[in-house]
Design a protein around this motif. Structure first.
Motif, short mmCIF file in Angstrom:
data_model
loop_
_atom_site.label_atom_id
_atom_site.label_comp_id
_atom_site.label_asym_id
_atom_site.label_seq_id
_atom_site.Cartn_x
_atom_site.Cartn_y
_atom_site.Cartn_z
N PHE A 25 -11.63 -8.11 16.04
CA PHE A 25 -10.97 -8.35 14.76
C PHE A 25 -11.95 -8.91 13.79
CE2 PHE A 25 -8.65 -10.99 18.57
CZ PHE A 25 -7.51 -9.37 18.36
N LYS A 26 -13.73 -8.95 13.52
CA LYS A 26 -14.24 -8.23 12.85
C LYS A 26 -13.92 -6.25 12.61
CE LYS A 26 -17.25 -12.30 13.80
NZ LYS A 26 -18.24 -13.28 14.14
N GLN A 27 -13.66 -5.88 12.14
CA GLN A 27 -13.26 -4.92 11.42
C GLN A 27 -13.28 -4.41 10.16
OE1 GLN A 27 -12.82 -3.12 13.70
NE2 GLN A 27 -12.43 -3.89 15.38
N PRO A 28 -13.61 -3.18 9.69
CA PRO A 28 -13.96 -2.69 8.13
C PRO A 28 -12.16 -2.75 7.70
CG PRO A 28 -13.91 -0.80 9.47
CD PRO A 28 -13.92 -1.95 10.35
N ARG A 29 -12.11 -2.34 5.93
CA ARG A 29 -10.79 -2.56 5.58
C ARG A 29 -10.32 -1.43 6.23
NH1 ARG A 29 -12.36 -2.94 -0.54
NH2 ARG A 29 -13.60 -1.21 0.37
N ALA A 30 -10.49 -0.42 6.19
CA ALA A 30 -9.66 0.80 6.71
C ALA A 30 -8.99 0.82 8.10
CB ALA A 30 -10.49 2.28 7.47
N VAL A 31 -9.73 -0.27 9.18
CA VAL A 31 -8.83 -0.04 10.50
C VAL A 31 -7.70 -1.53 10.31
CG1 VAL A 31 -9.39 -2.02 12.85
CG2 VAL A 31 -11.20 0.02 11.47
N TRP A 32 -8.02 -2.38 9.18
CA TRP A 32 -7.09 -3.31 9.08
C TRP A 32 -5.77 -2.67 8.22
CZ3 TRP A 32 -6.49 -6.90 11.72
CH2 TRP A 32 -7.88 -8.12 12.29
N ALA A 33 -5.68 -1.79 7.18
CA ALA A 33 -4.68 -0.77 6.93
C ALA A 33 -3.79 -0.30 7.18
CB ALA A 33 -5.77 -0.03 5.43
N VAL A 34 -4.72 0.52 8.45
CA VAL A 34 -4.59 1.47 10.01
C VAL A 34 -2.98 0.08 10.54
CG1 VAL A 34 -3.98 2.83 11.71
CG2 VAL A 34 -5.49 3.31 9.33
N ALA A 35 -3.56 -0.87 11.36
CA ALA A 35 -3.47 -1.99 12.00
C ALA A 35 -2.03 -2.36 10.66
CB ALA A 35 -4.12 -3.20 12.51
N PHE A 36 -2.02 -2.51 9.79
CA PHE A 36 -1.26 -3.56 9.10
C PHE A 36 0.28 -2.23 9.50
CE2 PHE A 36 1.65 -3.38 5.18
CZ PHE A 36 1.77 -4.49 5.62
N ALA A 37 0.38 -0.79 9.30
CA ALA A 37 1.04 0.09 9.16
C ALA A 37 1.71 0.08 11.04
CB ALA A 37 0.10 1.17 8.58
N CYS A 38 0.52 -0.32 11.41
CA CYS A 38 1.14 -0.60 12.93
C CYS A 38 1.60 -1.29 13.04
CB CYS A 38 -0.25 0.01 14.17
SG CYS A 38 -1.21 0.83 14.07
N VAL A 39 1.88 -3.14 12.86
CA VAL A 39 2.74 -4.05 12.39
C VAL A 39 3.80 -3.78 11.95
CG1 VAL A 39 2.58 -6.46 12.33
CG2 VAL A 39 0.78 -5.73 12.86
N VAL A 40 3.65 -3.13 10.65
CA VAL A 40 5.20 -2.59 10.83
C VAL A 40 5.84 -1.53 11.08
CG1 VAL A 40 6.48 -1.71 8.74
CG2 VAL A 40 4.29 -3.18 8.41
N SER A 41 5.31 -0.63 12.21
CA SER A 41 6.28 0.34 12.24
C SER A 41 6.05 -0.42 14.03
CB SER A 41 4.82 1.25 12.49
OG SER A 41 5.50 2.71 13.62
N PHE A 42 5.90 -0.92 14.04
CA PHE A 42 6.30 -1.91 15.96
C PHE A 42 7.76 -2.29 15.42
CE2 PHE A 42 1.99 -0.84 16.99
CZ PHE A 42 2.50 0.81 17.63
N MET A 43 7.03 -3.07 14.72
CA MET A 43 8.88 -3.87 13.58
C MET A 43 9.89 -3.20 14.43
SD MET A 43 7.93 -5.93 10.97
CE MET A 43 6.11 -7.16 10.42
N GLY A 44 9.90 -1.70 13.57
CA GLY A 44 11.35 -0.69 13.99
C GLY A 44 11.44 -1.04 15.15
N ILE A 45 11.02 -1.12 16.30
CA ILE A 45 11.31 -1.01 17.38
C ILE A 45 12.82 -2.73 17.48
CG2 ILE A 45 11.27 -2.10 20.03
CD1 ILE A 45 8.72 -0.97 19.29
N GLY A 46 12.58 -3.62 17.51
CA GLY A 46 13.57 -4.83 17.43
C GLY A 46 14.45 -5.24 15.69
#
Length: 439
Positions: free
Chosen positions: A20-41
């Motif tokens: 969880f100690k990551q550069p900002r680029a990784v957190w930007a994509v990870a945040f988008a992943c969270v929102v994308s996976f929200m679409g499942i439910g």
């Protein structure tokens, strides 16, 4: 994109560095992943509301899953072709833009047919995004491949658990709320990706359009992909049709039920599956897990008219789904004799076909054959049991993968110079890992 060789861990490094100690680029994509996976439910809590306010039958409402997942499946076949030509960053951006456009459009329409159509466009954007996001996280993350997998699985779990709550909360205001909410969150993710993710080089080899389908000639990949299709049939029968059996009209209350389900999915994906795999092996864990999930679906089939039984079984199913999500994907990537991006596209295509058709079949069976919805869940239980049978035909290959014996990449494909592939080959796919394992 950061140089992957520089980010690959030295021996023992991944155990000292938190994923969880990551550069900002990784957190930007990870945040988008969270929102994308929200679409499942996300749409589960508003299915009954949509049916009532738009005067649609349950079978018509189920098309929200079918259009989204079937288009996602077909689009998986071309994502590698696109990404190898325009680069990972622009593929992510294109996917995010499509999701924003079509989620807002779905919230702006006034008919169930319009929502179904716009969900199909959403599925195209989702395919471009999910097929590329893991590769980008792997290439940019500190802590190596294992740390990237932990971060990705965590994003998946948070998204799955949060989706129903956000969908239910916004859906209690208006059925349009969840769609506009995704549009707003994905806009934030899009801006963060544009500004925080460095420019990514185009892969040295351009992938051919035929590669994902051609990969099905390999027995190991074809078998595990069919396993995914059969399992996802049961999974999306439960996810898509169970809200109509719970006797709950409140979107918030439905959201809380599926939040409980999502929390178990997340916990067993990140914590449960790795421990079971290490103790019993991938094959035995999946055989038992498929059997237990089949029993769970069969109980829903028998007691489909008893809401409290349906609610309890849906929540419990989250544990089985969490284990399956992690271990079936691990199995595919461990024994497929082709490059991982190709294997991922092939597997995604086959399994999402099952996920997309199952809710449609459930709606049709209830509307024309079985109004009490026994049959769809009996069928779901049967397909999950069949998944265990199909998986057993590659039992030896799964055992070899558990022992760390990786399959030789098919010689028909030229060596890919993409930095992500190079990094993965230097850092072989680990068994499913937990956060504690990677610290």
């Amino acid at each position: 994109m950061h140089d992957v060789s520089a980010s690959a861990p030295r021996q023992g490094e991944s155990k000292r560095q938190s994923p969880f100690k990551q550069p900002r680029a990784v957190w930007a994509v990870a945040f988008a992943c969270v929102v994308s996976f929200m679409g499942i439910g996300l749409v589960d809590p508003i299915l009954k509301t949509l049916a009532g306010q738009l005067h649609a039958s349950p079978a018509q409402v189920e098309l929200l899953f079918t259009s989204y997942l079937v288009v996602t499946a077909v689009a998986m076949l071309v994502t590698g072709w696109v990404s190898s030509r325009i680069g990972a960053k622009w593929t992510l951006i294109a996917g995010l833009i499509l999701i924003v456009i079509f989620s807002v459009a779905a919230g702006s329409t006034n008919s169930i047919a319009g929502i179904v159509g716009f969900r199909a466009g959403w599925g195209l954007g989702n395919a471009l995004f999910i097929a590329t996001s893991l590769a980008v996280i792997v290439a940019s993350a500190s802590g190596g491949f294992a740390g990237a997998i932990v971060l990705y699985e965590t994003a998946l779990g948070v998204g799955i658990a949060a989706g129903p709550v956000i969908g239910g909360t916004l859906g209690s205001i208006s059925w349009r709320g969840p769609f506009f909410g995704v549009g707003a969150l994905m806009t934030i993710a899009l801006i963060a990706t544009i500004f925080f993710l460095p420019r990514t080089p185009r892969p040295a080899r351009k992938q051919r359009l035929s590669e994902p389908l051609a990969a099905l000639k390999h027995r190991a990949l074809a078998t595990t992909s069919v396993t995914g299709l059969l399992y996802n049939w049961g999974f999306f029968t439960l996810l898509g049709y169970s809200p109509f059996l719970m006797g709950i009209d409140s979107p918030i209350q439905l959201g809380l039920v599926f939040c409980g389900w999502g929390l178990l999915v997340a916990a067993f994906s990140v914590f449960g599956a790795p421990r079971l795999q290490r103790r019993f092996g991938t094959a035995k864990t999946l055989y038992v897990n498929f059997a237990l999930m089949a029993v769970d679906l069969a109980v829903i089939a028998v007691f489909s008219t008893v809401p409290v039984v349906v609610i309890v079984c849906v929540i419990i199913a989250g544990a089985f789904i969490g284990v399956n999500n992690t271990l079936v994907t691990t199995a595919v990537m461990s024994i497929a004799p082709v490059e991982r991006p190709v294997a991922s596209a092939t597997y995604g295509f086959v399994r999402f076909i099952g996920g997309g058709l199952a809710p449609l079949a459930a709606g049709q069976m209830v509307e024309y054959i079985d109004p009490q919805a026994h049959l769809p869940f009996y069928l779901g239980a049967g397909t999950v049991l069949l998944a265990a049978v199909v998986l057993s035909t590659v039992h030896k290959a799964l055992g070899a993968a558990d022992r760390g014996e990786t399959p030789q990449t098919a010689p028909a494909d030229p060596v890919d110079a993409d930095p992500v592939i190079a990094a993965e080959r230097r850092d072989p796919l680990p068994q499913a890992v937990t956060i504690g394992d990677a610290d």
